[in-house]
Scaffold this motif. Structure first.
Motif, short mmCIF file in Angstrom:
data_model
loop_
_atom_site.label_atom_id
_atom_site.label_comp_id
_atom_site.label_asym_id
_atom_site.label_seq_id
_atom_site.Cartn_x
_atom_site.Cartn_y
_atom_site.Cartn_z
N ARG A 1 -16.24 -12.24 66.31
CA ARG A 1 -15.69 -13.61 66.19
C ARG A 1 -14.39 -13.66 66.95
O ARG A 1 -13.41 -13.03 66.56
CB ARG A 1 -15.50 -13.94 64.69
N GLU A 2 -14.37 -14.42 68.03
CA GLU A 2 -13.21 -14.48 68.91
C GLU A 2 -12.11 -15.39 68.37
O GLU A 2 -10.96 -15.30 68.79
CB GLU A 2 -13.63 -14.95 70.31
N GLU A 3 -12.48 -16.30 67.46
CA GLU A 3 -11.48 -17.23 66.93
C GLU A 3 -10.38 -16.47 66.19
O GLU A 3 -10.64 -15.49 65.52
CB GLU A 3 -12.12 -18.24 65.97
N PRO A 4 -9.13 -16.95 66.32
CA PRO A 4 -8.04 -16.28 65.58
C PRO A 4 -8.15 -16.55 64.09
O PRO A 4 -8.86 -17.46 63.64
CB PRO A 4 -6.79 -16.93 66.16
N GLY A 5 -7.44 -15.74 63.32
CA GLY A 5 -7.41 -15.96 61.87
C GLY A 5 -8.54 -15.25 61.15
O GLY A 5 -9.36 -14.54 61.74
N VAL A 6 -8.56 -15.48 59.84
CA VAL A 6 -9.53 -14.83 58.97
C VAL A 6 -10.28 -15.89 58.17
O VAL A 6 -9.69 -16.85 57.69
CB VAL A 6 -8.82 -13.85 57.99
N GLN A 7 -11.59 -15.73 58.05
CA GLN A 7 -12.38 -16.64 57.23
C GLN A 7 -12.01 -16.48 55.77
O GLN A 7 -11.65 -15.39 55.31
CB GLN A 7 -13.88 -16.33 57.38
N SER A 8 -12.14 -17.54 55.00
CA SER A 8 -12.00 -17.43 53.55
C SER A 8 -13.17 -16.62 53.00
O SER A 8 -14.24 -16.52 53.63
CB SER A 8 -11.98 -18.81 52.91
N ALA A 9 -12.98 -16.05 51.83
CA ALA A 9 -14.06 -15.29 51.21
C ALA A 9 -15.27 -16.17 50.96
O ALA A 9 -16.43 -15.75 51.14
CB ALA A 9 -13.57 -14.67 49.90
N ILE A 10 -15.03 -17.42 50.55
CA ILE A 10 -16.14 -18.35 50.29
C ILE A 10 -16.92 -18.61 51.58
O ILE A 10 -18.16 -18.63 51.58
CB ILE A 10 -15.61 -19.66 49.69
N GLU A 11 -16.21 -18.79 52.69
CA GLU A 11 -16.88 -19.04 53.96
C GLU A 11 -17.72 -17.85 54.39
O GLU A 11 -18.84 -18.00 54.88
CB GLU A 11 -15.84 -19.38 55.04
N THR A 12 -17.19 -16.64 54.22
CA THR A 12 -17.95 -15.44 54.59
C THR A 12 -19.21 -15.32 53.77
O THR A 12 -20.29 -15.02 54.29
CB THR A 12 -17.07 -14.19 54.41
N LEU A 13 -19.12 -15.59 52.46
CA LEU A 13 -20.30 -15.51 51.60
C LEU A 13 -21.29 -16.63 51.92
O LEU A 13 -22.51 -16.43 51.90
CB LEU A 13 -19.89 -15.57 50.13
N ARG A 14 -20.78 -17.81 52.23
CA ARG A 14 -21.66 -18.94 52.54
C ARG A 14 -22.43 -18.70 53.84
O ARG A 14 -23.63 -18.95 53.92
CB ARG A 14 -20.85 -20.22 52.65
N CYS A 15 -21.71 -18.21 54.85
CA CYS A 15 -22.34 -17.97 56.16
C CYS A 15 -23.19 -16.70 56.16
O CYS A 15 -24.16 -16.60 56.94
CB CYS A 15 -21.29 -17.87 57.25
N GLY A 16 -22.79 -15.73 55.34
CA GLY A 16 -23.49 -14.46 55.36
C GLY A 16 -23.13 -13.60 56.56
O GLY A 16 -23.78 -12.59 56.83
N THR A 17 -22.10 -14.03 57.30
CA THR A 17 -21.67 -13.27 58.48
C THR A 17 -20.14 -13.23 58.52
O THR A 17 -19.46 -14.05 57.89
CB THR A 17 -22.16 -13.93 59.78
N GLY A 18 -19.62 -12.30 59.30
CA GLY A 18 -18.18 -12.22 59.45
C GLY A 18 -17.80 -11.07 60.36
O GLY A 18 -18.61 -10.21 60.70
N SER A 19 -16.54 -11.08 60.76
CA SER A 19 -15.99 -9.99 61.57
C SER A 19 -15.46 -8.91 60.64
O SER A 19 -15.46 -9.05 59.41
CB SER A 19 -14.86 -10.53 62.45
N CYS A 20 -14.95 -7.83 61.21
CA CYS A 20 -14.40 -6.75 60.39
C CYS A 20 -13.24 -7.26 59.54
O CYS A 20 -13.11 -6.88 58.37
CB CYS A 20 -13.97 -5.57 61.25
N ARG A 21 -12.41 -8.14 60.08
CA ARG A 21 -11.28 -8.64 59.31
C ARG A 21 -11.75 -9.57 58.18
O ARG A 21 -11.14 -9.60 57.11
CB ARG A 21 -10.26 -9.34 60.22
#
Length: 282
Positions: free
Chosen positions: A163-183
């Motif tokens: 994920r090239e976008e800066p910042g960190v996803q919220s925990a809810i967003e990561t669980l909703r999407c089922g995907t995420g970066s290492c951070r």
């Protein structure tokens, strides 16, 4: 003992000359009894004056100040480290913390309060329900086993994504999407640990992973404070405890607090960024 060479090259190009503001650099690995720096060099163009200090977390921070206009900023660091963390499971946890649940005692509880801060009520509720997938209230379990179970569950049930976008996803967003970066995975792990009443913090650094190209060399994971053992790292991206292939650069209570480079510029220009990182055995 293992020796690693890390090259981190950052290039900012501007469409016109700009005046650079101060830049904070978090590029020097954290030295301790497991990691020693053999050599470290930092090249900056245009010339900058550097002021070094250790922040409240003990991270080595260089503040770069510039005086000349430029249309390019080049920051190149090269470091050779000696890594002694070849037996990551070689630690002892205090008797009272061997099994979960437990509560931190005395001065530890006071000093760790900021690292135990719960997320907002909605996030706490979502994470507590998610935790029920791998641990039930009332179940007694070894503390290490529970932490390893969280890391493994994230690794097995969520999909890693660059994920090239800066910042960190919220925990809810990561669980909703089922995907995420290492951070994103590190932050979800942190939030879960805090909902369990334990202290956690974010770690940014490098990973030597020559056979896992999609993870890359810059990396993020989390640490949990275990009485008697100290801060111990867990990497939910690969589902394992942190070992000799992980090289920590900076730690923080919040993930947005430790970008490798942070600064500003003044001028009517558009900027572009190119970053290259290489980690190799030497």
């Amino acid at each position: 003992m293992l020796r690693y060479k890390i090259m981190h090259r950052t290039y900012y190009n501007y469409s016109a000359n700009v005046m650079l503001g101060s830049h904070n650099l978090l590029l020097r690995p954290r030295e301790d009894y497991e990691l020693r720096i053999e050599t470290f060099s930092l090249k900056i163009i245009p010339d900058a004056t550097l002021l070094w200090h250790r922040d409240v977390e003990g991270n080595s921070v260089a503040i770069a100040n510039f005086t000349l206009p430029t249309n390019q900023l080049v920051i190149e660091s090269e470091v050779i480290i000696q890594q002694y963390n070849e037996s990551p499971l070689n630690f002892m946890v205090s008797d009272y913390a061997l099994r979960y649940p437990f509560s931190y005692q005395g001065e530890d509880n006071i000093l760790l309060s900021a690292y135990k801060a719960l997320p907002d009520p909605m996030t706490t509720d979502v994470i507590n329900k998610w935790i029920n997938n791998f641990w039930q209230v009332g179940e007694t379990i070894q503390t290490y086993t529970l932490l390893q179970r969280i890391a493994e569950y994230i690794h097995k049930t969520l999909t890693y994504r660059v994920r090239e976008e800066p910042g960190v996803q919220s925990a809810i967003e990561t669980l909703r999407c089922g995907t995420g970066s290492c951070r994103d995975f590190a932050f979800l792990f942190m939030q879960a640990v805090r909902c369990l009443g334990l202290a956690s913090r974010f770690v940014s650094g490098y990973l030597y992973a020559p056979l896992i190209a999609e993870i890359g060399s810059t990396h993020a994971w989390a640490e949990v404070y275990l009485p008697g053992a100290g801060w111990k790292g867990f990497d939910p991206t690969i589902g394992k405890i942190v070992g000799s292939d992980h090289i920590a650069v900076a730690v923080a209570r919040l993930p947005e607090s430790v970008p490798p480079i942070a600064g500003s510029f003044a001028g009517a220009a558009v900027s572009s960024l190119t970053v290259g990182v290489w980690v190799s055995l030497c």
